[in-house]
Design an enzyme around this catalytic site. Structure first.
Site, PDB file in Angstrom:
ATOM      1  N   GLU A 189       0.849  -1.197   0.000  1.00 40.79           N
ATOM      2  CA  GLU A 189       0.000   0.000   0.000  1.00 40.79           C
ATOM      3  C   GLU A 189       0.885   1.248   0.000  1.00 40.79           C
ATOM      4  O   GLU A 189       1.969   1.260   0.589  1.00 40.79           O
ATOM      5  CB  GLU A 189      -0.926  -0.051   1.232  1.00 40.79           C
ATOM      6  CG  GLU A 189      -1.799   1.156   1.463  1.00 40.79           C
ATOM      7  CD  GLU A 189      -2.872   1.393   0.407  1.00 40.79           C
ATOM      8  OE1 GLU A 189      -2.540   1.406  -0.786  1.00 40.79           O
ATOM      9  OE2 GLU A 189      -4.043   1.603   0.782  1.00 40.79           O
ATOM     10  N   ASP A 190       0.396   2.304  -0.664  1.00 41.86           N
ATOM     11  CA  ASP A 190       1.186   3.527  -0.740  1.00 41.86           C
ATOM     12  C   ASP A 190       1.261   4.244   0.603  1.00 41.86           C
ATOM     13  O   ASP A 190       2.323   4.651   1.043  1.00 41.86           O
ATOM     14  CB  ASP A 190       0.614   4.470  -1.823  1.00 41.86           C
ATOM     15  CG  ASP A 190      -0.884   4.736  -1.678  1.00 41.86           C
ATOM     16  OD1 ASP A 190      -1.526   4.159  -0.779  1.00 41.86           O
ATOM     17  OD2 ASP A 190      -1.425   5.532  -2.474  1.00 41.86           O
ATOM     18  N   ASP A 235      -3.135   5.946   6.372  1.00 40.43           N
ATOM     19  CA  ASP A 235      -3.569   7.236   6.917  1.00 40.43           C
ATOM     20  C   ASP A 235      -4.520   6.976   8.082  1.00 40.43           C
ATOM     21  O   ASP A 235      -4.079   6.648   9.179  1.00 40.43           O
ATOM     22  CB  ASP A 235      -4.206   8.023   5.759  1.00 40.43           C
ATOM     23  CG  ASP A 235      -4.554   9.456   6.099  1.00 40.43           C
ATOM     24  OD1 ASP A 235      -3.952  10.004   7.030  1.00 40.43           O
ATOM     25  OD2 ASP A 235      -5.420  10.041   5.436  1.00 40.43           O
ATOM     26  N   PHE A 267      -0.482  16.399   3.436  1.00 40.76           N
ATOM     27  CA  PHE A 267      -0.983  15.711   2.241  1.00 40.76           C
ATOM     28  C   PHE A 267       0.127  15.674   1.198  1.00 40.76           C
ATOM     29  O   PHE A 267       0.597  16.713   0.734  1.00 40.76           O
ATOM     30  CB  PHE A 267      -2.229  16.397   1.684  1.00 40.76           C
ATOM     31  CG  PHE A 267      -2.927  15.535   0.674  1.00 40.76           C
ATOM     32  CD1 PHE A 267      -3.819  14.552   1.075  1.00 40.76           C
ATOM     33  CD2 PHE A 267      -2.648  15.670  -0.685  1.00 40.76           C
ATOM     34  CE1 PHE A 267      -4.429  13.727   0.147  1.00 40.76           C
ATOM     35  CE2 PHE A 267      -3.260  14.845  -1.617  1.00 40.76           C
ATOM     36  CZ  PHE A 267      -4.151  13.876  -1.203  1.00 40.76           C
ATOM     37  N   ARG A 297       0.808  11.664  -9.873  1.00 43.14           N
ATOM     38  CA  ARG A 297       1.297  10.304  -9.599  1.00 43.14           C
ATOM     39  C   ARG A 297       2.660  10.060 -10.238  1.00 43.14           C
ATOM     40  O   ARG A 297       3.427   9.228  -9.785  1.00 43.14           O
ATOM     41  CB  ARG A 297       0.320   9.254 -10.150  1.00 43.14           C
ATOM     42  CG  ARG A 297      -1.041   9.206  -9.453  1.00 43.14           C
ATOM     43  CD  ARG A 297      -1.788   7.952  -9.903  1.00 43.14           C
ATOM     44  NE  ARG A 297      -3.210   7.984  -9.593  1.00 43.14           N
ATOM     45  CZ  ARG A 297      -3.736   7.642  -8.413  1.00 43.14           C
ATOM     46  NH1 ARG A 297      -2.960   7.244  -7.437  1.00 43.14           N
ATOM     47  NH2 ARG A 297      -5.039   7.684  -8.227  1.00 43.14           N
TER      48      ARG A 297
HETATM   49  P1  IMP Z   1      -6.961   5.644   4.822  1.00 49.63           P
HETATM   50  O1  IMP Z   1      -8.111   4.727   4.580  1.00 49.63           O
HETATM   51  O2  IMP Z   1      -7.396   6.920   5.491  1.00 49.63           O
HETATM   52  O3  IMP Z   1      -5.808   5.011   5.552  1.00 49.63           O
HETATM   53  O4  IMP Z   1      -6.466   6.177   3.418  1.00 49.63           O
HETATM   54  C1  IMP Z   1      -5.703   5.463   2.586  1.00 49.63           C
HETATM   55  C2  IMP Z   1      -5.812   6.038   1.187  1.00 49.63           C
HETATM   56  O5  IMP Z   1      -6.079   7.456   1.187  1.00 49.63           O
HETATM   57  C3  IMP Z   1      -4.486   5.867   0.509  1.00 49.63           C
HETATM   58  O6  IMP Z   1      -4.407   4.629  -0.153  1.00 49.63           O
HETATM   59  C4  IMP Z   1      -4.454   7.055  -0.415  1.00 49.63           C
HETATM   60  O7  IMP Z   1      -5.092   6.723  -1.624  1.00 49.63           O
HETATM   61  C5  IMP Z   1      -5.280   8.125   0.273  1.00 49.63           C
HETATM   62  N1  IMP Z   1      -4.396   9.074   1.007  1.00 49.63           N
HETATM   63  C6  IMP Z   1      -4.280   9.246   2.318  1.00 49.63           C
HETATM   64  N2  IMP Z   1      -3.384  10.193   2.613  1.00 49.63           N
HETATM   65  C7  IMP Z   1      -2.912  10.647   1.437  1.00 49.63           C
HETATM   66  C8  IMP Z   1      -1.927  11.646   1.056  1.00 49.63           C
HETATM   67  O8  IMP Z   1      -1.264  12.317   1.883  1.00 49.63           O
HETATM   68  N3  IMP Z   1      -1.735  11.792  -0.276  1.00 49.63           N
HETATM   69  C9  IMP Z   1      -2.382  11.094  -1.227  1.00 49.63           C
HETATM   70  N4  IMP Z   1      -3.299  10.160  -0.923  1.00 49.63           N
HETATM   71  C10 IMP Z   1      -3.564   9.936   0.395  1.00 49.63           C
END
Ligand code: IMP
Length: 178
Positions: free
Chosen positions: A98-99, A102, A151, A164
């Site tokens: 996973e990238d 968050d 972000f 990207r």
């Molecule tokens: P989570 O469910 O809140 O953990 O969010 C995960 C997804 O939100 C990631 O796979 C990203 O696609 C997006 N995301 C969360 N933070 C960022 C950020 O700082 N930049 C870009 N995408 C983000």
């Protein structure tokens, strides 16, 4: 530096060194095994492509595409599988790539979904971790970089599907959002 970036958090060389290091760690850990790499699209595409080339293992590659509606007031936290999950992970050693971790909501959903397939093991590998934003109880087994609450875009990560393709990871200028 790209004109829309406020600053670069990690340059290309720093990312490359860390991804290579992560590849070496996984190669040692999975010696003698044939793990399946599960790329969570689209944000993890670049990370996966680089990491897998540092794995000296007979691995295979799969992907899953998710849609998150966490910003919609009407469906907070709702996540859907946007591409069909016709994977068979039964008895496999799965490395989820996973990238960014968050709030953890996306991965919490994904991990529960994948557990239903009875893999032999599951490891969560994330390039970036923002622990201060966590809402769901998810922790990664291997983290590339722990970052503050900002972000970020680039190296696969997007804002409105853009940026990207930036080779670095950087923070966008506030003016881009307005
Ligand atoms: P989570 O469910 O809140 O953990 O969010 C995960 C997804 O939100 C990631 O796979 C990203 O696609 C997006 N995301 C969360 N933070 C960022 C950020 O700082 N930049 C870009 N995408 C983000």
């Amino acid at each position: 530096m790209h004109k829309d970036l406020d600053y670069v958090m990690f340059d290309q060389e720093t990312i490359s060194r860390r991804v290579e290091e992560m590849g070496r760690m996984l190669t040692e850990e999975y010696a003698g095994k044939s793990p399946v790499l599960l790329c969570i699209m689209k944000g993890s595409l670049v990370f996966t492509a680089d990491l897998m080339r540092h794995l000296d293992l007979p691995c295979t590659l799969e992907s899953i595409t998710l849609s998150s509606y966490r910003d919609m007031a009407t469906r907070p936290g709702a996540i859907e599988v946007a591409s069909p999950v016709n994977l068979d992970l039964t008895g496999r050693d799965v490395i989820i790539l996973e990238d960014i971790l968050d709030t953890g909501k996306t991965l919490s959903f994904t991990l529960n979904l994948l557990k239903l397939q009875n893999p032999a093991s599951m490891k969560l590998v994330v390039l970036l971790d923002k622990p201060s934003r966590r809402e769901a109880p998810v922790e990664a087994d291997l983290v590339g970089f722990t970052i503050p609450d900002a972000f970020v875009v680039g190296y696969g990560l997007d804002y409105d599907q853009k940026y990207r393709n930036l080779p670095c990871i950087g923070v966008l200028k506030p003016s881009v959002y307005s």
